[in-house]
Design a protein around this motif. Structure first.
Motif, mmCIF file in Angstrom:
data_model
loop_
_atom_site.group_PDB
_atom_site.id
_atom_site.type_symbol
_atom_site.label_atom_id
_atom_site.label_comp_id
_atom_site.label_asym_id
_atom_site.label_seq_id
_atom_site.Cartn_x
_atom_site.Cartn_y
_atom_site.Cartn_z
ATOM 1 N N MET A 1 0.859 -1.176 0.000
ATOM 2 C CA MET A 1 0.000 0.000 0.000
ATOM 3 C C MET A 1 0.900 1.233 0.000
ATOM 4 O O MET A 1 1.771 1.379 0.853
ATOM 5 N N ASN A 2 0.675 2.148 -0.956
ATOM 6 C CA ASN A 2 1.491 3.358 -1.003
ATOM 7 C C ASN A 2 0.955 4.411 -0.029
ATOM 8 O O ASN A 2 -0.113 4.255 0.559
ATOM 9 N N ASP B 1 -5.743 8.027 2.088
ATOM 10 C CA ASP B 1 -7.160 7.888 1.747
ATOM 11 C C ASP B 1 -7.888 7.028 2.767
ATOM 12 O O ASP B 1 -9.016 7.343 3.167
ATOM 13 N N LYS B 2 -7.245 5.962 3.205
ATOM 14 C CA LYS B 2 -7.851 5.066 4.194
ATOM 15 C C LYS B 2 -8.055 5.790 5.525
ATOM 16 O O LYS B 2 -9.100 5.651 6.167
ATOM 17 N N PHE C 1 -11.644 8.625 9.431
ATOM 18 C CA PHE C 1 -11.954 9.825 10.214
ATOM 19 C C PHE C 1 -13.322 10.365 9.845
ATOM 20 O O PHE C 1 -14.114 10.734 10.722
ATOM 21 N N HIS C 2 -13.623 10.406 8.564
ATOM 22 C CA HIS C 2 -14.926 10.868 8.091
ATOM 23 C C HIS C 2 -16.032 10.000 8.688
ATOM 24 O O HIS C 2 -17.029 10.518 9.196
ATOM 25 N N PHE D 1 -10.883 20.061 0.182
ATOM 26 C CA PHE D 1 -10.497 19.602 1.514
ATOM 27 C C PHE D 1 -10.932 18.158 1.677
ATOM 28 O O PHE D 1 -11.995 17.761 1.206
ATOM 29 N N ASP D 2 -10.104 17.383 2.359
ATOM 30 C CA ASP D 2 -10.376 15.952 2.514
ATOM 31 C C ASP D 2 -11.601 15.689 3.372
ATOM 32 O O ASP D 2 -12.505 14.961 2.979
#
Length: 65
Positions: free
Chosen positions: A1-2, A8-9, A14-15, A56-57
């Motif tokens: 996994m980069n 992203d994970k 968190f979301h 924004f993420d």
């Protein structure tokens, strides 16, 4: 996994954590009333200085009731 995949994970987790708090009726982030919060993922806002949108993420918008 980069590193991008790892980021992203983490953002996804968190979301979901914030959404779960809100759905349970808990204080979001331990501080904000769930009724006054909106939670978004990958939301864009216009930046006057850049004259373009900035993405924004994870976004937690707080509104006065």
């Amino acid at each position: 996994m980069n590193s991008s995949d790892k980021g992203d994970k983490l953002e996804d987790a968190f979301h979901q954590y914030l959404l779960d708090q809100k759905e349970r009726g808990d204080l979001v982030y331990g501080v904000y009333s769930p009724d006054s919060c909106r939670i978004f993922k990958k939301k864009e806002y216009y930046c006057k200085e850049r004259e373009a949108g900035v993405e924004f993420d994870v976004v937690l918008e707080i509104y006065a009731n």
